[in-house]
Motif scaffolding. Structure first.
Motif, PDB file in Angstrom:
ATOM      1  N   PHE A  21      -4.108  -4.456  -5.529  1.00  0.00           N
ATOM      2  CA  PHE A  21      -4.861  -3.205  -5.564  1.00  0.00           C
ATOM      3  C   PHE A  21      -4.459  -2.223  -4.462  1.00  0.00           C
ATOM      4  O   PHE A  21      -4.521  -1.012  -4.661  1.00  0.00           O
ATOM      5  N   LYS A  22      -4.063  -2.729  -3.325  1.00  0.00           N
ATOM      6  CA  LYS A  22      -3.608  -1.832  -2.259  1.00  0.00           C
ATOM      7  C   LYS A  22      -2.394  -1.031  -2.725  1.00  0.00           C
ATOM      8  O   LYS A  22      -2.273   0.172  -2.459  1.00  0.00           O
ATOM      9  N   GLU A  23      -1.483  -1.726  -3.416  1.00  0.00           N
ATOM     10  CA  GLU A  23      -0.287  -1.050  -3.932  1.00  0.00           C
ATOM     11  C   GLU A  23      -0.648  -0.081  -5.059  1.00  0.00           C
ATOM     12  O   GLU A  23      -0.087   1.012  -5.159  1.00  0.00           O
ATOM     13  N   SER A  24      -1.597  -0.484  -5.908  1.00  0.00           N
ATOM     14  CA  SER A  24      -1.976   0.411  -7.009  1.00  0.00           C
ATOM     15  C   SER A  24      -2.599   1.689  -6.476  1.00  0.00           C
ATOM     16  O   SER A  24      -2.428   2.768  -7.064  1.00  0.00           O
ATOM     17  N   ILE A  25      -3.318   1.599  -5.354  1.00  0.00           N
ATOM     18  CA  ILE A  25      -3.906   2.796  -4.745  1.00  0.00           C
ATOM     19  C   ILE A  25      -2.818   3.807  -4.387  1.00  0.00           C
ATOM     20  O   ILE A  25      -2.935   5.013  -4.646  1.00  0.00           O
ATOM     21  N   VAL A  26      -1.746   3.304  -3.806  1.00  0.00           N
ATOM     22  CA  VAL A  26      -0.645   4.187  -3.375  1.00  0.00           C
ATOM     23  C   VAL A  26      -0.112   4.985  -4.562  1.00  0.00           C
ATOM     24  O   VAL A  26       0.058   6.215  -4.478  1.00  0.00           O
ATOM     25  N   TRP A  27       0.116   4.305  -5.682  1.00  0.00           N
ATOM     26  CA  TRP A  27       0.723   4.972  -6.830  1.00  0.00           C
ATOM     27  C   TRP A  27      -0.274   5.846  -7.586  1.00  0.00           C
ATOM     28  O   TRP A  27       0.078   6.946  -8.047  1.00  0.00           O
ATOM     29  N   PHE A  28      -1.512   5.386  -7.699  1.00  0.00           N
ATOM     30  CA  PHE A  28      -2.511   6.231  -8.368  1.00  0.00           C
ATOM     31  C   PHE A  28      -2.816   7.487  -7.550  1.00  0.00           C
ATOM     32  O   PHE A  28      -3.060   8.555  -8.106  1.00  0.00           O
ATOM     33  N   LYS A  29      -2.793   7.371  -6.230  1.00  0.00           N
ATOM     34  CA  LYS A  29      -2.993   8.557  -5.386  1.00  0.00           C
ATOM     35  C   LYS A  29      -1.881   9.570  -5.615  1.00  0.00           C
ATOM     36  O   LYS A  29      -2.136  10.777  -5.702  1.00  0.00           O
ATOM     37  N   ARG A  30      -0.667   9.077  -5.715  1.00  0.00           N
ATOM     38  CA  ARG A  30       0.457   9.988  -5.964  1.00  0.00           C
ATOM     39  C   ARG A  30       0.304  10.686  -7.303  1.00  0.00           C
ATOM     40  O   ARG A  30       0.499  11.903  -7.414  1.00  0.00           O
ATOM     41  N   ALA A  31      -0.062   9.929  -8.329  1.00  0.00           N
ATOM     42  CA  ALA A  31      -0.238  10.518  -9.659  1.00  0.00           C
ATOM     43  C   ALA A  31      -1.397  11.509  -9.663  1.00  0.00           C
ATOM     44  O   ALA A  31      -1.306  12.582 -10.260  1.00  0.00           O
TER      45      ALA A  31
END
Length: 233
Positions: A21-31
């Motif tokens: 989930f930490k990694e998913s946060i990074v990518w969803f924030k970018r999107a």
């Protein structure tokens, strides 16, 4: 492809599926930064924050969106659920009540409110909210079944019987089964037998509730001291 929102959000979904989930946060924030009006991305990002143990961030981005965009029932419900998970019951109820203002969602929202009150040991408020959910819902089966089960848990089978009978115009296997069980719990074994038999006659063997109906009818026969009938099932 730094601004490819579809590719970036897909990476976020992949990390979510693998519970990173930490990694998913990074990518969803970018999107989400690329498309800040996208409500689906907002929900995905908020879910990742919650799953990663960052509820403050999840709540903040939902509230920020609601402050700057069109308000919708689903976001108020989501916000209410997040507050409830944090045991902030006043804020949770406030969010659910905000969601009620949207006519098309009232049945669903009252259902969430009923479950909120049920979880917080407020049975009278829960029952009232369940009744409102039934009244406002186009598909009444889900709140009606939940309300009947709730009344049985509260040891009020007679109220469950009345509630179910009031709304039995359309047939529902699960609801009929709960009605039969309510009769059984209240000691009305003849009515329980009739209701179980009626349900069993309309339920094919492959139905997910078939075995439960058979067990329920068997219990009724045992309560009537008709053990031979019970063993025949």
């Amino acid at each position: 492809q730094e601004n490819n929102k579809e590719l970036i959000s897909a990476l976020g979904k992949n990390y979510t599926q693998t519970r990173q989930f930490k990694e998913s946060i990074v990518w969803f924030k970018r999107a989400y930064n690329i498309e800040p009006n996208n409500k689906d991305l907002l929900k995905q990002l908020s879910f990742s924050y919650m799953a990663a143990g960052e509820p403050v961030e999840a709540i903040e981005i939902i509230e920020s969106y609601l402050s700057n965009h069109e308000k919708t029932a689903d976001l108020f419900v989501l916000l209410g659920n997040y507050y409830q998970q944090q045991n902030n019951f006043d804020k949770a109820l406030q969010s659910f009540n905000n969601a009620i203002k949207f006519d098309g969602e009232k049945g669903k929202v009252y259902f969430y409110i009923a479950q909120f009150y049920q979880a917080n040991n407020k049975p009278d408020d829960a029952l009232e909210a369940y009744k409102k959910s039934i009244a406002w819902s186009e598909n009444k089966q889900i709140p009606l079944v939940a309300a009947s089960q709730f009344l049985n848990q509260q040891k009020k089978p007679l109220e469950a019987i009345k509630l179910a009978n009031d709304f039995l115009e359309s047939y529902s296997t699960k609801l009929q089964m709960i009605l039969a069980h309510s009769y059984y719990l209240s000691g009305q074994y003849d009515n329980a037998e009739k209701s179980y038999k009626k349900t069993l006659a309309l339920t094919p063997p492959q139905d997910e509730y078939h075995d439960n109906i058979v067990v329920g009818l068997s219990l009724v026969y045992q309560a009537q001291k008709r053990n031979s009938k019970a063993t025949q099932l």
